[in-house]
Write a protein that holds these residues in place. Structure first.
Motif, mmCIF file in Angstrom:
data_model
loop_
_atom_site.group_PDB
_atom_site.id
_atom_site.type_symbol
_atom_site.label_atom_id
_atom_site.label_comp_id
_atom_site.label_asym_id
_atom_site.label_seq_id
_atom_site.Cartn_x
_atom_site.Cartn_y
_atom_site.Cartn_z
ATOM 1 N N VAL A 156 0.886 -1.159 0.000
ATOM 2 C CA VAL A 156 0.000 0.000 0.000
ATOM 3 C C VAL A 156 0.926 1.212 0.000
ATOM 4 C CG1 VAL A 156 -1.838 1.269 1.178
ATOM 5 C CG2 VAL A 156 -1.758 -1.229 1.343
ATOM 6 N N ILE A 157 1.046 1.852 -1.160
ATOM 7 C CA ILE A 157 1.947 2.996 -1.318
ATOM 8 C C ILE A 157 1.126 4.154 -1.865
ATOM 9 C CG2 ILE A 157 3.944 3.900 -2.545
ATOM 10 C CD1 ILE A 157 4.995 1.045 -2.717
ATOM 11 N N ALA A 158 1.204 5.302 -1.201
ATOM 12 C CA ALA A 158 0.431 6.479 -1.612
ATOM 13 C C ALA A 158 1.338 7.575 -2.163
ATOM 14 C CB ALA A 158 -0.367 7.014 -0.432
ATOM 15 N N LEU A 159 0.884 8.203 -3.238
ATOM 16 C CA LEU A 159 1.567 9.341 -3.847
ATOM 17 C C LEU A 159 0.589 10.508 -3.882
ATOM 18 C CD1 LEU A 159 3.026 7.414 -6.906
ATOM 19 C CD2 LEU A 159 4.230 7.993 -4.801
ATOM 20 N N PRO A 160 1.034 11.712 -3.534
ATOM 21 C CA PRO A 160 0.111 12.856 -3.524
ATOM 22 C C PRO A 160 -0.295 13.278 -4.929
ATOM 23 C CG PRO A 160 2.348 13.588 -3.062
ATOM 24 C CD PRO A 160 2.388 12.080 -3.115
ATOM 25 N N ILE A 161 -1.510 13.736 -5.054
ATOM 26 C CA ILE A 161 -1.989 14.345 -6.291
ATOM 27 C C ILE A 161 -1.805 15.846 -6.116
ATOM 28 C CG2 ILE A 161 -3.991 14.777 -7.760
ATOM 29 C CD1 ILE A 161 -5.062 12.009 -6.887
ATOM 30 N N LYS A 162 -0.980 16.442 -6.944
ATOM 31 C CA LYS A 162 -0.648 17.862 -6.815
ATOM 32 C C LYS A 162 -1.558 18.774 -7.629
ATOM 33 C CE LYS A 162 2.932 17.766 -4.134
ATOM 34 N NZ LYS A 162 2.908 18.449 -2.854
ATOM 35 N N GLY A 163 -2.332 18.220 -8.532
ATOM 36 C CA GLY A 163 -3.203 19.023 -9.377
ATOM 37 C C GLY A 163 -3.786 18.146 -10.458
ATOM 38 N N GLY A 164 -4.536 18.754 -11.346
ATOM 39 C CA GLY A 164 -5.129 18.005 -12.445
ATOM 40 C C GLY A 164 -6.452 18.619 -12.865
ATOM 41 N N ASN A 165 -7.271 17.811 -13.498
ATOM 42 C CA ASN A 165 -8.578 18.257 -13.970
ATOM 43 C C ASN A 165 -9.456 18.565 -12.757
ATOM 44 O OD1 ASN A 165 -11.167 18.528 -15.007
ATOM 45 N ND2 ASN A 165 -11.081 16.667 -16.240
ATOM 46 N N LEU A 166 -9.803 19.822 -12.574
ATOM 47 C CA LEU A 166 -10.573 20.249 -11.414
ATOM 48 C C LEU A 166 -11.896 19.495 -11.304
ATOM 49 C CD1 LEU A 166 -10.602 22.147 -8.997
ATOM 50 C CD2 LEU A 166 -11.633 23.882 -10.458
ATOM 51 N N LYS A 167 -12.563 19.281 -12.426
ATOM 52 C CA LYS A 167 -13.842 18.552 -12.406
ATOM 53 C C LYS A 167 -13.645 17.117 -11.918
ATOM 54 C CE LYS A 167 -16.703 21.655 -13.980
ATOM 55 N NZ LYS A 167 -17.680 22.236 -13.096
ATOM 56 N N TYR A 168 -12.567 16.469 -12.336
ATOM 57 C CA TYR A 168 -12.270 15.105 -11.876
ATOM 58 C C TYR A 168 -11.995 15.100 -10.380
ATOM 59 C CZ TYR A 168 -10.272 10.444 -11.523
ATOM 60 O OH TYR A 168 -10.022 9.145 -11.153
ATOM 61 N N LEU A 169 -11.227 16.070 -9.912
ATOM 62 C CA LEU A 169 -10.899 16.138 -8.490
ATOM 63 C C LEU A 169 -12.135 16.436 -7.640
ATOM 64 C CD1 LEU A 169 -7.480 17.969 -8.812
ATOM 65 C CD2 LEU A 169 -7.882 15.538 -8.367
ATOM 66 N N GLU A 170 -13.056 17.225 -8.188
ATOM 67 C CA GLU A 170 -14.341 17.457 -7.493
ATOM 68 C C GLU A 170 -15.135 16.152 -7.438
ATOM 69 O OE1 GLU A 170 -16.074 20.566 -9.859
ATOM 70 O OE2 GLU A 170 -14.986 22.143 -8.791
#
Length: 185
Positions: free
Chosen positions: A162-176
């Motif tokens: 179980v390894i986690a990597l941060p999401i620093k940005g991307g498609n705002l609609k997807y992140l919502e």
């Protein structure tokens, strides 16, 4: 100095407002009248400090787009800090079962199952090699501990990855959507 032509203030203003591409077009800016002793005009002449500052700021604005998206993610109320989590499983069936339980519990918004992963690792004092499948899990950072416990309780391995990597940005609609598709904690 003789032979050098100074750029007038009006020319500087006109050139500063000229689109970048047109500076390279033949005839886009009228060439100054040449005398027999004057050297040909340079494509890039020294401009006023204001022109250089404007160019620097516009290039900086383009470079800053990436950091702006991560700042929006942290400060905006429409998204939450999120992570991508890697979990390997021994086969497709185990992957589908674990992915289904993760989604049912709203511990993640999406789980991708990637087939054909060859894993080479150190285990019990020797090099091991196995064919596995990789789960790529997108979830809230705040759910990482609950997700980890869920994987450990429902996985076939004694010590599941179980390894986690941060999401620093991307498609705002997807992140919502990621935020809205997961539980709060």
């Amino acid at each position: 100095m003789r032979g050098k032509r100074e750029t007038s203030r009006i020319e500087m203003v006109l050139l500063a407002g000229t689109p970048f591409r047109s500076l390279f077009s033949p005839g886009a800016v009228a060439a100054p009248r040449r005398t027999a002793t004057a050297p040909p005009p340079l494509l890039f002449r020294r401009r006023s400090p204001l022109t250089g500052a404007l160019l620097f700021l516009s290039l900086g604005a383009v470079a800053g787009v990436r950091s702006l998206s991560s700042a929006q993610m942290e400060s905006g109320s429409t998204t939450v800090p999120s992570v991508v989590v890697y979990v390997t499983v021994p086969n497709r069936e185990a992957g589908k079962k674990l992915a289904g339980s993760i989604i049912s519990e709203k511990l993640a918004a999406c789980v991708n199952i990637v087939p054909g992963v060859d894993s080479v690792y150190w285990w019990e004092g020797k090099v091991q090699s196995d064919a596995e499948e990789l789960l790529i899990i997108k979830t809230r950072e705040s759910l990482l501990d609950a997700l980890t416990e869920h994987v450990k309780a429902n996985h076939e391995y004694d010590v599941p990855e179980v390894i986690a990597l941060p999401i620093k940005g991307g498609n705002l609609k997807y992140l919502e959507w990621l935020k809205n598709s997961t539980r709060e904690n």
